[in-house]
Structure formats: structure tokens, C-alpha cells
Design an enzyme around this catalytic site. Sequence first.
Site, PDB file in Angstrom:
ATOM      1  N   ARG A 225      -4.989  76.351  30.966  1.00 12.29           N
ATOM      2  CA  ARG A 225      -4.656  75.183  31.697  1.00 12.29           C
ATOM      3  C   ARG A 225      -5.879  74.872  33.037  1.00 12.29           C
ATOM      4  NH1 ARG A 225      -2.827  73.678  27.796  1.00 12.29           N
ATOM      5  NH2 ARG A 225      -0.495  73.055  27.249  1.00 12.29           N
ATOM      6  N   HIS A 273     -10.144  69.517  25.357  1.00 11.08           N
ATOM      7  CA  HIS A 273      -8.974  70.069  25.039  1.00 11.08           C
ATOM      8  C   HIS A 273      -8.580  70.144  23.480  1.00 11.08           C
ATOM      9  CE1 HIS A 273      -4.789  70.770  26.894  1.00 11.08           C
ATOM     10  NE2 HIS A 273      -4.599  71.343  25.603  1.00 11.08           N
TER      11      HIS A 273
HETATM   12  P1  NAP Z   1       2.860  83.269  26.363  1.00 10.98           P
HETATM   13  O1  NAP Z   1       2.915  83.923  25.014  1.00 10.98           O
HETATM   14  O2  NAP Z   1       3.813  82.463  27.016  1.00 10.98           O
HETATM   15  O3  NAP Z   1       1.974  84.018  27.301  1.00 10.98           O
HETATM   16  C1  NAP Z   1       1.888  83.817  28.516  1.00 10.98           C
HETATM   17  C2  NAP Z   1       1.073  84.878  29.324  1.00 10.98           C
HETATM   18  O4  NAP Z   1       0.976  84.773  30.587  1.00 10.98           O
HETATM   19  C3  NAP Z   1       1.901  86.261  29.528  1.00 10.98           C
HETATM   20  O5  NAP Z   1       1.524  87.399  29.087  1.00 10.98           O
HETATM   21  C4  NAP Z   1       2.684  86.191  30.495  1.00 10.98           C
HETATM   22  O6  NAP Z   1       3.023  87.459  31.065  1.00 10.98           O
HETATM   23  C5  NAP Z   1       1.458  85.762  31.450  1.00 10.98           C
HETATM   24  N1  NAP Z   1       1.794  85.078  32.916  1.00 10.98           N
HETATM   25  C6  NAP Z   1       2.560  84.208  32.890  1.00 10.98           C
HETATM   26  N2  NAP Z   1       2.905  84.029  34.391  1.00 10.98           N
HETATM   27  C7  NAP Z   1       1.939  85.017  34.812  1.00 10.98           C
HETATM   28  C8  NAP Z   1       1.864  85.324  36.306  1.00 10.98           C
HETATM   29  N3  NAP Z   1       2.659  84.778  37.233  1.00 10.98           N
HETATM   30  N4  NAP Z   1       1.281  86.484  36.432  1.00 10.98           N
HETATM   31  C9  NAP Z   1       0.762  87.149  35.400  1.00 10.98           C
HETATM   32  N5  NAP Z   1       1.012  87.088  34.235  1.00 10.98           N
HETATM   33  C10 NAP Z   1       1.443  85.791  33.971  1.00 10.98           C
HETATM   34  O7  NAP Z   1       2.019  82.044  26.265  1.00 10.98           O
HETATM   35  P2  NAP Z   1       0.792  81.712  24.951  1.00 10.98           P
HETATM   36  O8  NAP Z   1       1.240  81.212  23.631  1.00 10.98           O
HETATM   37  O9  NAP Z   1       0.004  82.886  24.778  1.00 10.98           O
HETATM   38  O10 NAP Z   1       0.068  80.440  25.526  1.00 10.98           O
HETATM   39  C11 NAP Z   1      -0.721  80.565  26.943  1.00 10.98           C
HETATM   40  C12 NAP Z   1      -1.302  79.166  27.264  1.00 10.98           C
HETATM   41  O11 NAP Z   1      -2.329  78.886  26.615  1.00 10.98           O
HETATM   42  C13 NAP Z   1      -0.036  77.992  27.193  1.00 10.98           C
HETATM   43  O12 NAP Z   1       0.750  77.978  28.365  1.00 10.98           O
HETATM   44  C14 NAP Z   1      -0.835  76.871  27.403  1.00 10.98           C
HETATM   45  O13 NAP Z   1      -1.183  76.234  28.735  1.00 10.98           O
HETATM   46  C15 NAP Z   1      -2.270  77.448  26.781  1.00 10.98           C
HETATM   47  N6  NAP Z   1      -2.838  76.770  25.505  1.00 10.98           N
HETATM   48  C16 NAP Z   1      -3.882  76.121  25.496  1.00 10.98           C
HETATM   49  C17 NAP Z   1      -4.387  75.639  24.129  1.00 10.98           C
HETATM   50  C18 NAP Z   1      -5.778  74.651  24.027  1.00 10.98           C
HETATM   51  O14 NAP Z   1      -5.870  74.163  22.963  1.00 10.98           O
HETATM   52  N7  NAP Z   1      -6.335  74.709  24.889  1.00 10.98           N
HETATM   53  C19 NAP Z   1      -3.426  75.606  23.118  1.00 10.98           C
HETATM   54  C20 NAP Z   1      -2.339  76.256  23.263  1.00 10.98           C
HETATM   55  C21 NAP Z   1      -1.892  77.021  24.343  1.00 10.98           C
HETATM   56  P3  NAP Z   1       4.474  88.306  30.225  1.00 10.98           P
HETATM   57  O15 NAP Z   1       3.746  88.769  29.130  1.00 10.98           O
HETATM   58  O16 NAP Z   1       4.776  89.401  31.363  1.00 10.98           O
HETATM   59  O17 NAP Z   1       5.696  87.275  30.121  1.00 10.98           O
END
Ligand code: NAP
Length: 310
Positions: A225, A273
Amino acid sequence: MINVLFSAQPQTWADYETPLRNAFAKAGLDVDLSRDHAPEAVDYIVFAPNGPVTDFRPYTNTKAVMSLWAGVETVVDNDTLTQPLARMVDDGLTRGMVEWVVGHTLRHHLGMDTHIHGQDGKWRNNSYPPLAADRPVTVLGIGALGVACGQALHGLGFPVTGWSRSQKDIGDIRCLHGDDGLTAALTDAQIVILLLPQTPETEDILNAKTLALLAPGAFVINPGRGPLIDDAALLAALDRGQVRHATLDVFRTEPLPADHPYWAHPQVTVTPHIASTTRPDTAAQVIADNIARGEREAPFLHLVDRSAGY
Ligand code: NAP
């Protein structure tokens, strides 16, 4: 009969209607899928944050809201949403992200631009790309997407460090957490990939102080993001060579304004994006599985922790 409301942008209905109907049938669910159920009759909402439903108060009998998006930062603070919220974890979305991240990582690792843009008739065969084993990569955020990307990069030979909120134990990835873990994860990293959610804790996680930890001439790849990066600090790091190139897919303001310095910067690649997206066929199965869980009163999968913000 289970009433499922589809609340997303109108043009997405054509993409999702048939996959959702097929997935509900395959899961043995008797579903009335529609875009205009009476709110009090709705059992589940298939939801995109840019769709018509923004006030959840009339949906008094709704058992869960199933987001089509992985990132939930625009809905997580919605006080009218009292129902459980599941975010999207979709194998198709994950595979798309892995391909995008691996592609852009290899572009920078191999220095592909040198030869793609340098076809001037001069034969320069005096330098070879290093091996992946000599290029430490750090993935900030090792959730559904970050783990898959980290493991794919490890498979190519990159030493991969991952950083998360809680301590993890994931084969092939050196897992770190917390403030000290962040410092260790970024110190001397040559490629940093951001796959964190947007929360108050993760905003500006890449700033002047943390960018200074990277190996000189590091690469930044952000498909997470926009607010994860302090833009002014990144531009300064690019201009002094601390960061050699940034590939950015997400921005604080989208679409990225035409006069934003990122567009014209020679060391920045802007992608609009498109790193990955939810794929209707695989996502429909995830939604059907989760509704089936709700109907047999099993816990929903992929629930958002509203207090953590993701
Ligand atoms: P997810 O499974 O919820 O994983 C998020 C990761 O971030 C987890 O490892 C979490 O830690 C970590 N995290 C969250 N807050 C943190 C903090 N304060 N300090 C350290 N680590 C932290 O999410 P995901 O499905 O992998 O997706 C991640 C992000 O990708 C989404 O939120 C979205 O913004 C982005 N995205 C972008 C696109 C695009 O096309 N550009 C597409 C889809 C998603 P824990 O494991 O300890 O909970």
C-alpha cells in the site's frame, strides 16, 4: 434458501456471477444471489469497498461480510459494520502476486534494463549478473502474499528474510518480528518487498531512518500500500543513490496524479495498482467455502482482526 447480496462495482457482476453460482452449487448451497436483496433478508454480503453498500446497519440478519479485496483498510474503521468481516485470501490472487514480485525482483537482480535500453551497437561483455545467493531479499509482511513471494524467491536461490508482527516459523525464510527484528531485517538488504497491510502501525514504515539501513544501491518494490512509504524520504534516498530503483504499484493517492514526481523520476517504475487482483473462479470457491462454514456454524476463515486493522 441463503440470500447472498453482491455489492461491488457494477462491471464486476459479469465477472463474478457465473463463478459464484457455480461455486455455490458445487458446495451444495441453495443460494439466491442478487444485487438487490432487501437488506433485512440478506444472509451474507459479497463485498468490495468501492461498491454500493457503505452503511451496514440495515443488514440486521447478515451473518458475515466477505470482502473481495485482500486489503481492508477502507472498511476496517466503518463503525456501522458489526458483522464479522472476512478478507480475501485467494490462490489466484496469490499466484498473480508471486509472478509480479518475482518478475520485478529478477529485473533488478539481473540488471535487465541495461541491455533492454542500451542497444547502441557496443559489445560490453565485461560484467555478469551476480547469483541470487549473493542478493539478500527482505519481505516486510509475511502473511498470505508475503510468504508465497518469499518462498518463490527462496526457490530461485535468494536468501530471504521476512518480518511480521508476530513471530513466525516458516521454512526457507529467516523470520523476524518487532522493532529489533525490523532493524535486522532491513540492515544490508539489497531488495525490499513491501507486503504489509495499511494500518496506523505500518504507515511510513519505510522512512529516512529505515531506508538508511539498506545496502547502498538497494531496490524497493512496493505492491503493498502507498502509505507504507514516506515518499519524500524515498525520493531523497533515490537522489543520493541509497536506493537505486523503486518499483511502485500502490500510492497514497490513486490514480497517481500526473504531476507526481514519481512519474518522471528515472529511477522509479510506476505500475497502476495491477500487481495482482482477485480472480473470480478461485475467489468464488473461497467465498462458497466460507458461507458453507457459516451455515454449519463452523468458524469463518480469514477473519479481519478489527483492532489490529487487518
Ligand atoms: P496478511 O495475510 O494479513 O499478511 C499481512 C502481514 O503483515 C502479516 O505477516 C502480518 O503479521 C504483517 N503485519 C501487519 N501489521 C504489522 C506490523 N505492525 N508490524 C509487522 N508486521 C505486520 O495480508 P496479505 O493477504 O498477505 O496481503 C498484504 C497486503 O497486500 C494487503 O493488505 C494489501 O494491502 C496488499 N495487496 C496489494 C495488491 C496489489 O495488487 N497491489 C493485491 C492484494 C493485496 P502477522 O503475520 O504477525 O499477522
